[in-house]
Scaffold this active site. Structure first.
Site, short mmCIF file in Angstrom:
data_model
loop_
_atom_site.label_atom_id
_atom_site.label_comp_id
_atom_site.label_asym_id
_atom_site.label_seq_id
_atom_site.Cartn_x
_atom_site.Cartn_y
_atom_site.Cartn_z
N HIS A 303 0.90 -1.23 0.10
CA HIS A 303 -0.03 0.07 -0.08
C HIS A 303 0.82 1.32 0.12
O HIS A 303 1.96 1.21 0.68
CB HIS A 303 -0.92 0.03 1.26
CG HIS A 303 -2.00 1.04 1.08
ND1 HIS A 303 -1.80 2.07 1.30
CD2 HIS A 303 -3.21 0.78 0.70
CE1 HIS A 303 -3.22 2.88 1.26
NE2 HIS A 303 -4.10 1.95 0.78
N ASP A 361 -7.72 -5.15 -0.17
CA ASP A 361 -8.22 -6.02 -1.34
C ASP A 361 -7.99 -7.28 -1.39
O ASP A 361 -8.63 -8.16 -2.09
CB ASP A 361 -7.82 -5.07 -2.57
CG ASP A 361 -8.31 -4.01 -2.70
OD1 ASP A 361 -9.51 -3.89 -2.48
OD2 ASP A 361 -7.56 -2.89 -3.29
N1 ACO Z 1 4.28 -7.39 -5.03
C1 ACO Z 1 5.48 -7.58 -5.02
N2 ACO Z 1 6.53 -6.53 -4.68
C2 ACO Z 1 6.02 -5.26 -4.38
C3 ACO Z 1 4.65 -5.07 -4.22
C4 ACO Z 1 3.80 -6.40 -4.38
N3 ACO Z 1 2.33 -6.19 -4.40
N4 ACO Z 1 4.22 -3.70 -3.93
C5 ACO Z 1 5.35 -3.46 -3.90
N5 ACO Z 1 6.52 -4.00 -4.19
C6 ACO Z 1 7.90 -3.87 -3.97
C7 ACO Z 1 8.37 -3.18 -5.22
O1 ACO Z 1 8.72 -3.91 -6.22
C8 ACO Z 1 9.42 -2.30 -4.79
O2 ACO Z 1 10.57 -3.16 -4.46
P1 ACO Z 1 11.96 -2.69 -4.83
O3 ACO Z 1 12.12 -1.54 -3.77
O4 ACO Z 1 13.06 -4.11 -4.50
O5 ACO Z 1 12.23 -2.00 -6.00
C9 ACO Z 1 8.88 -1.90 -3.36
O6 ACO Z 1 8.27 -3.09 -2.87
C10 ACO Z 1 8.40 -0.70 -3.33
O7 ACO Z 1 7.35 -0.57 -4.26
P2 ACO Z 1 6.83 0.59 -4.68
O8 ACO Z 1 5.92 0.61 -5.86
O9 ACO Z 1 7.72 1.93 -4.38
O10 ACO Z 1 5.47 0.88 -3.51
P3 ACO Z 1 4.21 1.96 -3.55
O11 ACO Z 1 4.15 2.24 -2.17
O12 ACO Z 1 4.60 2.98 -4.49
O13 ACO Z 1 3.31 1.01 -4.33
C11 ACO Z 1 1.13 -0.32 -4.44
C12 ACO Z 1 1.87 0.68 -3.59
C13 ACO Z 1 0.96 0.51 -5.77
C14 ACO Z 1 -0.16 -0.31 -3.78
C15 ACO Z 1 1.94 -1.46 -4.55
O14 ACO Z 1 2.34 -2.04 -3.43
C16 ACO Z 1 1.18 -2.48 -5.53
O15 ACO Z 1 1.47 -2.46 -6.71
N6 ACO Z 1 0.31 -3.40 -4.99
C17 ACO Z 1 -0.37 -4.37 -5.69
C18 ACO Z 1 -1.75 -3.80 -6.29
C19 ACO Z 1 -2.77 -3.72 -4.91
O16 ACO Z 1 -2.94 -4.62 -4.26
N7 ACO Z 1 -3.46 -2.27 -4.84
C20 ACO Z 1 -4.27 -2.16 -3.92
C21 ACO Z 1 -4.01 -1.16 -2.97
S1 ACO Z 1 -5.10 -0.82 -1.93
C22 ACO Z 1 -6.42 0.25 -2.50
O17 ACO Z 1 -6.44 0.95 -3.23
C23 ACO Z 1 -7.74 0.18 -1.68
#
Ligand code: ACO
Length: 426
Positions: A303, A361
């Site tokens: 998140h 979710d």
């Molecule tokens: N699975 C695997 N790796 C992940 C995930 C994930 N779901 N989310 C983040 N990471 C990793 C990234 O690859 C990154 O790794 P690195 O540092 O080695 O490059 C690190 O964690 C940070 O990732 P960011 O993308 O910078 O994190 P951000 O806070 O921007 O992303 C997000 C948040 C978009 C929700 C992300 O976690 C994601 O894509 N999750 C899956 C989609 C999802 O479930 N969305 C629902 C959100 S809740 C809602 O809207 C009600």
């Protein structure tokens, strides 16, 4: 922290006031920075910018805290009802018993739509996505309720808030029925909010629908969990649309359009698809390896704000188990995959180091499917629940003397001035 922050630009120092909230990081007020230092600030996606002052919802992502008007979300989900949370978000305090009775009666008695409104649905293609119907139909409310579109009248603002909370389940259920090719079901005033909605979705003329308290309570709780979430993308859209003075129905339609995107409201559908793609517990290690190899992400994990855990996810997980047990799906292979995947991910250093936890979710898709909803309805349900948050934030904005039309600036990186070139010279 000091009361002012200093910024130096080209040798000139500008003092900027520091604002302190009840909780959360302090905020540097940069409003005079352009006038005094001739610079703008750059913050794509507004990840470091407070766009407003608000008393409605507080999130501490590091601690996994979500409060509505100070009350923790897990307490509200366990002990309150969605309509009570609506009252709380709109008015700032929990209602007394008479206040609640009046509010509930007000909402329950305004669930019907203008009869002419039903003809509006017939204009959509028979296989229209329910979210497409929602965007159009909610915007069209402004054409039916002219008497509550004067945003400068506090009474009209409250009437439009009540109307939207009351009519959203009826519109959402009609979008579902239209998509299914089934006749519309009219609301009933003797049922509670969640019962009424489920009946309008699942009752058919051929068979009477009987409320199931476990399922209606689960629906109500899902509404509570999605009621508001601070200045997220769709809420900021509603505020932005409303900042021009647009009527509340049009603003909520704008919020629904923003919510439709897969990066916002569409994630639970993606999480459900992922669990189906994994299919069985023995395929989890292979799938997790794919995540580590960065071929895809674990949907329903991570998140932008919560870096400890999503407090809504715990309630959602419990609700999921209750619903699946009630409908006899406790052996649902997707639930088994979800439980095992969560266990593995929470102990795997890859996810632990990146502070990746299940979000709301992760379990909501399985739960909604068990309640009988197809994936196309997931975001519709989210928009129904979020309507109260949007309208409470819209009202707060209109009532805030500091509010201004939303008008961000930019760094222009296009061409400098140049003379027009006629066709024969290009
Ligand atoms: N699975 C695997 N790796 C992940 C995930 C994930 N779901 N989310 C983040 N990471 C990793 C990234 O690859 C990154 O790794 P690195 O540092 O080695 O490059 C690190 O964690 C940070 O990732 P960011 O993308 O910078 O994190 P951000 O806070 O921007 O992303 C997000 C948040 C978009 C929700 C992300 O976690 C994601 O894509 N999750 C899956 C989609 C999802 O479930 N969305 C629902 C959100 S809740 C809602 O809207 C009600």
């Amino acid at each position: 922290m000091a009361d002012t922050a200093k910024i130096q630009v080209d040798g000139k120092t500008v003092d900027l006031p520091v604002m302190k909230g009840t909780d959360g990081p302090n905020v540097i007020d940069i409003r005079k920075i352009y006038a005094e230092a001739d610079v703008f600030t750059y913050d794509p996606g507004f990840t470091s910018t407070a766009s407003c002052e608000s008393k409605i919802t507080f999130i501490d992502g590091d601690k996994g805290v979500l409060l509505h008007r100070g009350y923790p979300i897990d307490q509200l989900a366990e002990e309150s009802s969605f309509l009570e949370v609506c009252y709380l978000l709109l008015h700032g305090e929990l209602p007394s018993a008479p206040q609640y009775a009046e509010f509930e009666s007000n909402i329950i008695h305004h669930t019907m739509l203008h009869e002419q409104f039903d003809r509006f649905f017939q204009g959509f293609r028979r296989d229209a996505h329910p979210m497409a119907i929602m965007v159009g139909a909610v915007g069209a409310l402004s054409a039916f309720y002219h008497d509550s579109t004067n945003i400068n009248d506090p009474e009209q603002r409250m009437i439009s808030a009540h109307r939207m909370i009351a009519k959203m389940p009826t519109i959402a259920a009609r979008a579902f029925k239209y998509f299914r090719g089934q006749p519309f079901v009219y609301p009933r005033n003797d049922l509670n909010y969640a019962e009424n909605f489920l009946r309008m979705c699942f009752s058919v003329p051929a068979e009477e629908w009987v409320p199931n308290p476990v399922l209606t309570r689960a629906m109500d709780r899902i509404f509570i969990l999605h009621a508001d979430h601070e200045q997220n993308a769709s809420t900021s859209t509603v505020r932005s649309a409303g900042s021009s003075g647009a009527n509340p129905f049009a603003c909520i339609a704008a919020g629904i359009a923003c919510l439709w995107g897969p990066a916002h409201g569409g994630a639970n559908e993606e999480a459900l698809n992922m669990l189906a793609e994994i299919g069985s517990v023995d395929r989890i290690p292979e799938y997790v390896q794919g995540v580590k190899d960065r071929r895809y992400r674990l949907m329903g994990f991570g998140h932008r704000v919560y870096k400890n855990y999503d407090p809504r996810a715990k309630v959602m997980q419990k609700t999921c188990h209750e619903v699946l047990a009630e409908v006899g799906h406790q052996d649902d292979p997707l639930l088994k995959v979800a439980v095992e995947l969560e266990k593995i991910a929470l102990s795997d250093p890859y996810f632990v180091e990146r502070k990746l936890y299940p979000n709301v979710d992760f379990y909501s898709g399985i739960t909604l499917r068990a309640l009988g909803f197809p994936a196309e309805m997931f975001t519709v349900l989210f928009s129904l629940a979020r309507t109260v948050g949007w309208i409470a934030q819209w009202k707060e904005m209109i009532e805030d003397p500091a509010y201004k039309i939303s008008r961000p600036r930019q760094i222009y990186t296009g061409s400098g001035p140049r003379d027009y070139v006629p066709f024969d010279k290009r």
